[in-house]
Design an enzyme around this catalytic site. Structure first.
Site, PDB file in Angstrom:
ATOM      1  N   ASP A 288      35.569  -0.857  55.730  1.00 57.33           N
ATOM      2  CA  ASP A 288      34.518  -0.258  56.555  1.00 57.33           C
ATOM      3  C   ASP A 288      33.841   0.886  55.814  1.00 57.33           C
ATOM      4  OD1 ASP A 288      33.304   0.200  59.362  1.00 57.33           O
ATOM      5  OD2 ASP A 288      34.030   2.189  58.795  1.00 57.33           O
TER       6      ASP A 288
ATOM      7  N   THR B 112      36.300   3.974  54.567  1.00 59.64           N
ATOM      8  CA  THR B 112      35.918   4.563  53.271  1.00 59.64           C
ATOM      9  C   THR B 112      34.936   5.732  53.400  1.00 59.64           C
ATOM     10  OG1 THR B 112      34.133   2.977  52.874  1.00 59.64           O
ATOM     11  CG2 THR B 112      36.326   2.356  52.094  1.00 59.64           C
TER      12      THR B 112
ATOM     13  N   TYR C 180      27.800   7.749  54.828  1.00 57.47           N
ATOM     14  CA  TYR C 180      28.958   8.320  54.123  1.00 57.47           C
ATOM     15  C   TYR C 180      28.542   8.674  52.695  1.00 57.47           C
ATOM     16  CZ  TYR C 180      31.706   6.341  58.006  1.00 57.47           C
ATOM     17  OH  TYR C 180      32.196   6.026  59.243  1.00 57.47           O
TER      18      TYR C 180
ATOM     19  N   GLN D  59      48.582   6.509  49.895  1.00 54.52           N
ATOM     20  CA  GLN D  59      48.310   6.571  51.338  1.00 54.52           C
ATOM     21  C   GLN D  59      47.929   5.194  51.878  1.00 54.52           C
ATOM     22  OE1 GLN D  59      45.376   9.629  52.189  1.00 54.52           O
ATOM     23  NE2 GLN D  59      46.857  11.284  51.973  1.00 54.52           N
TER      24      GLN D  59
ATOM     25  N   LEU E  29      44.493   8.110  62.723  1.00 53.48           N
ATOM     26  CA  LEU E  29      45.551   9.096  62.453  1.00 53.48           C
ATOM     27  C   LEU E  29      45.118  10.494  62.909  1.00 53.48           C
ATOM     28  CD1 LEU E  29      46.540   7.820  58.875  1.00 53.48           C
ATOM     29  CD2 LEU E  29      47.880   7.593  60.987  1.00 53.48           C
TER      30      LEU E  29
ATOM     31  N   LYS F 107      52.423  15.736  58.144  1.00 56.15           N
ATOM     32  CA  LYS F 107      52.451  16.718  57.043  1.00 56.15           C
ATOM     33  C   LYS F 107      51.846  18.049  57.437  1.00 56.15           C
ATOM     34  CE  LYS F 107      48.312  14.862  54.920  1.00 56.15           C
ATOM     35  NZ  LYS F 107      47.781  14.066  53.850  1.00 56.15           N
TER      36      LYS F 107
ATOM     37  N   GLN G 127      33.179  -0.075  67.407  1.00 54.52           N
ATOM     38  CA  GLN G 127      34.038   0.828  66.622  1.00 54.52           C
ATOM     39  C   GLN G 127      34.033   2.197  67.298  1.00 54.52           C
ATOM     40  OE1 GLN G 127      34.074   2.933  62.249  1.00 54.52           O
ATOM     41  NE2 GLN G 127      33.602   0.755  62.287  1.00 54.52           N
TER      42      GLN G 127
ATOM     43  N   GLY H 128      41.513   6.046  56.964  1.00 53.17           N
ATOM     44  CA  GLY H 128      40.956   6.403  55.667  1.00 53.17           C
ATOM     45  C   GLY H 128      42.090   6.827  54.749  1.00 53.17           C
ATOM     46  N   ALA H 129      41.908   6.654  53.442  1.00 48.27           N
ATOM     47  CA  ALA H 129      42.954   7.040  52.494  1.00 48.27           C
ATOM     48  C   ALA H 129      42.326   7.750  51.308  1.00 48.27           C
ATOM     49  CB  ALA H 129      43.711   5.804  52.018  1.00 48.27           C
TER      50      ALA H 129
HETATM   51  N1  NAP Z   1      32.096   4.933  63.585  1.00 46.03           N
HETATM   52  C1  NAP Z   1      32.267   6.237  63.546  1.00 46.03           C
HETATM   53  O1  NAP Z   1      31.550   7.006  64.211  1.00 46.03           O
HETATM   54  C2  NAP Z   1      33.347   6.792  62.676  1.00 46.03           C
HETATM   55  C3  NAP Z   1      33.720   8.155  62.776  1.00 46.03           C
HETATM   56  C4  NAP Z   1      34.761   8.623  61.959  1.00 46.03           C
HETATM   57  C5  NAP Z   1      35.397   7.742  61.071  1.00 46.03           C
HETATM   58  N2  NAP Z   1      35.002   6.433  60.987  1.00 46.03           N
HETATM   59  C6  NAP Z   1      35.680   5.465  60.080  1.00 46.03           C
HETATM   60  O2  NAP Z   1      37.067   5.519  60.317  1.00 46.03           O
HETATM   61  C7  NAP Z   1      37.774   5.762  59.094  1.00 46.03           C
HETATM   62  C8  NAP Z   1      39.035   6.552  59.385  1.00 46.03           C
HETATM   63  O3  NAP Z   1      38.789   7.729  60.146  1.00 46.03           O
HETATM   64  P1  NAP Z   1      38.942   9.202  59.561  1.00 46.03           P
HETATM   65  O4  NAP Z   1      38.761   9.165  58.121  1.00 46.03           O
HETATM   66  O5  NAP Z   1      38.062  10.071  60.384  1.00 46.03           O
HETATM   67  O6  NAP Z   1      40.420   9.637  59.965  1.00 46.03           O
HETATM   68  P2  NAP Z   1      41.906   9.080  59.801  1.00 46.03           P
HETATM   69  O7  NAP Z   1      41.896   7.711  59.261  1.00 46.03           O
HETATM   70  O8  NAP Z   1      42.553   9.317  61.116  1.00 46.03           O
HETATM   71  O9  NAP Z   1      42.539  10.113  58.753  1.00 46.03           O
HETATM   72  C9  NAP Z   1      42.300   9.967  57.393  1.00 46.03           C
HETATM   73  C10 NAP Z   1      42.950  11.111  56.617  1.00 46.03           C
HETATM   74  O10 NAP Z   1      44.325  11.220  56.925  1.00 46.03           O
HETATM   75  C11 NAP Z   1      45.075  11.508  55.727  1.00 46.03           C
HETATM   76  N3  NAP Z   1      45.968  10.350  55.518  1.00 46.03           N
HETATM   77  C12 NAP Z   1      45.647   9.030  55.596  1.00 46.03           C
HETATM   78  N4  NAP Z   1      46.724   8.266  55.386  1.00 46.03           N
HETATM   79  C13 NAP Z   1      47.753   9.099  55.179  1.00 46.03           C
HETATM   80  C14 NAP Z   1      49.125   8.901  54.922  1.00 46.03           C
HETATM   81  N5  NAP Z   1      49.648   7.679  54.882  1.00 46.03           N
HETATM   82  N6  NAP Z   1      49.918   9.992  54.757  1.00 46.03           N
HETATM   83  C15 NAP Z   1      49.407  11.231  54.829  1.00 46.03           C
HETATM   84  N7  NAP Z   1      48.105  11.484  55.075  1.00 46.03           N
HETATM   85  C16 NAP Z   1      47.290  10.430  55.244  1.00 46.03           C
HETATM   86  C17 NAP Z   1      44.069  11.672  54.610  1.00 46.03           C
HETATM   87  O11 NAP Z   1      43.611  13.040  54.510  1.00 46.03           O
HETATM   88  P3  NAP Z   1      44.479  14.230  53.885  1.00 46.03           P
HETATM   89  O12 NAP Z   1      45.387  13.626  52.858  1.00 46.03           O
HETATM   90  O13 NAP Z   1      43.481  15.171  53.308  1.00 46.03           O
HETATM   91  O14 NAP Z   1      45.201  14.848  55.050  1.00 46.03           O
HETATM   92  C18 NAP Z   1      42.906  10.851  55.109  1.00 46.03           C
HETATM   93  O15 NAP Z   1      41.682  11.267  54.557  1.00 46.03           O
HETATM   94  C19 NAP Z   1      36.745   6.487  58.208  1.00 46.03           C
HETATM   95  O16 NAP Z   1      37.043   6.359  56.829  1.00 46.03           O
HETATM   96  C20 NAP Z   1      35.480   5.750  58.593  1.00 46.03           C
HETATM   97  O17 NAP Z   1      35.391   4.516  57.881  1.00 46.03           O
HETATM   98  C21 NAP Z   1      33.996   5.953  61.795  1.00 46.03           C
END
Ligand code: NAP
Length: 315
Positions: A51, A20, A56, A281, A202, A210, A171, A275-276
């Site tokens: 999470d 989130t 954030y 998504q 992702l 996309k 994590q 993340g979504a």
């Molecule tokens: N512990 C850490 O240091 C750390 C660091 C980074 C993240 N995190 C956690 O990990 C989570 C996920 O990582 P992240 O947000 O960096 O990247 P991610 O999950 O790899 O990518 C998320 C992005 O991909 C796109 N998306 C997601 N599902 C989709 C689908 N089914 N179809 C098309 N596009 C889709 C969306 O953006 P668009 O639609 O704009 O393309 C979304 O915001 C975060 O929310 C956070 O909770 C933790």
């Protein structure tokens, strides 16, 4: 949905959770109703692991998540994980930071409190923040202790500081084009029965299919200078995306579902938290569980993704 134990705990969490960070200016979901709709759909499709982190949106994500959980009446059915920044790790700040998170989440207890990153420039001793976290477990306001972005050596040190508790999860960044966690972190977690919670599974949307080299937008969000989308790297990433698209057609799944399925089948300690930004998504991402790529196809993706060598030296 499939479920796995979180480390050595008795808590069973969905192999696809919900990240989130999106509930912040960094990603753009700043409208509470939209955030609530995402959490609601996640729960409806079997996701029970959520999470968030104090940083954030400087607390906005925790507030939105806590409010949604309360309004939906699902507290007893979900596992809530949050994180203390690596700069909030003096003994007193661990306590104060946890109290603030509890307040923003509007919870009596946090299921998993993670150290977001090791202290880099504040020189806090490992045993100082681990002792503070264990105290909070003893007081019943945290159920379990996790870490994030920790090397195995530091987890050994952290565990040595704990009297009765242990670190139950790490994590880390893990996706098909950024697989460094496989070298040490995942084998270590497998040996000790810890969970590996894969962030950016992702590759920040790069693996969803996309984005193509021809239509790569100028991102106005957290991705504006992410190396994955840099012209020196993205064409390599796109080779994997092409295979994800082909496999998706074969299995009747989307590239995102194939990419996430590959991760959860790479080790039984892995949980992914995509993340979504919309309910659609999150529903699609939940569809990454409940089926399995054939071993042959899993290996094909492994081999093609092994050819990707991202550079972070982009300037
Ligand atoms: N512990 C850490 O240091 C750390 C660091 C980074 C993240 N995190 C956690 O990990 C989570 C996920 O990582 P992240 O947000 O960096 O990247 P991610 O999950 O790899 O990518 C998320 C992005 O991909 C796109 N998306 C997601 N599902 C989709 C689908 N089914 N179809 C098309 N596009 C889709 C969306 O953006 P668009 O639609 O704009 O393309 C979304 O915001 C975060 O929310 C956070 O909770 C933790």
């Amino acid at each position: 949905m499939d479920y796995r134990y979180l480390g050595t705990t008795e808590m069973k969490v969905s192999v696809v959770g919900l990240g989130t960070w999106q509930f912040s200016e960094s990603w753009g979901v700043t409208d509470y109703e939209r955030a609530r709709a995402i959490v609601e759909r996640a729960f409806q499709v079997g996701i029970n692991f959520f999470d968030t982190a104090a940083i954030y949106g400087k607390g906005k994500s925790e507030e939105f998540l806590g409010r949604a959980i309360k309004e939906l009446g699902i507290r007893d059915d979900v596992v809530v994980a949050t994180k203390l920044p690596g700069s909030f790790l003096s003994y007193r700040d661990v306590i104060k930071g946890t109290l603030r998170s509890l307040k923003r989440l509007d919870l009596d207890a946090i299921d998993l409190m993670q150290v977001h990153w090791p202290p880099c420039w504040h020189n806090f001793p490992t045993c100082e923040y681990m002792a503070a976290l264990e105290k909070l477990v003893n007081m019943g306001v945290i159920r379990y202790i996790g870490v994030s972005n920790f090397a195995p050596e530091l987890i050994d040190s952290a565990n040595a500081c704990l009297a009765r508790e242990e670190v139950v999860s790490n994590q880390v960044r893990y996706n098909l084009v950024e697989k460094d966690a496989e070298k040490e972190i995942i084998p270590y977690a497998e040996y000790y029965g810890m969970s590996v919670i894969a962030w950016s599974p992702l590759a920040k949307g790069a693996l969803t299919g996309k984005y193509t080299p021809e239509n790569l937008p100028e991102f106005a969000d957290v991705r504006s200078d992410d190396p994955v989308f840099h012209p020196e790297n993205f064409p390599q990433v796109y080779e994997v995306v092409k295979l994800l698209k082909q496999m998706g057609e074969k299995y009747g799944k989307s590239p995102a579902q194939v990419a996430l399925n590959w991760l959860i089948n790479s080790s039984d300690v892995v949980i992914v938290i995509p993340g979504a930004k919309s309910p659609e998504q999150v529903e699609e991402n939940a569809g990454a569980a409940g089926w399995k790529l054939s071993l042959e196809d899993w290996v094909k993706l492994d081999e093609v993704s092994d050819r990707v060598h991202l550079t972070r030296v982009t300037w």
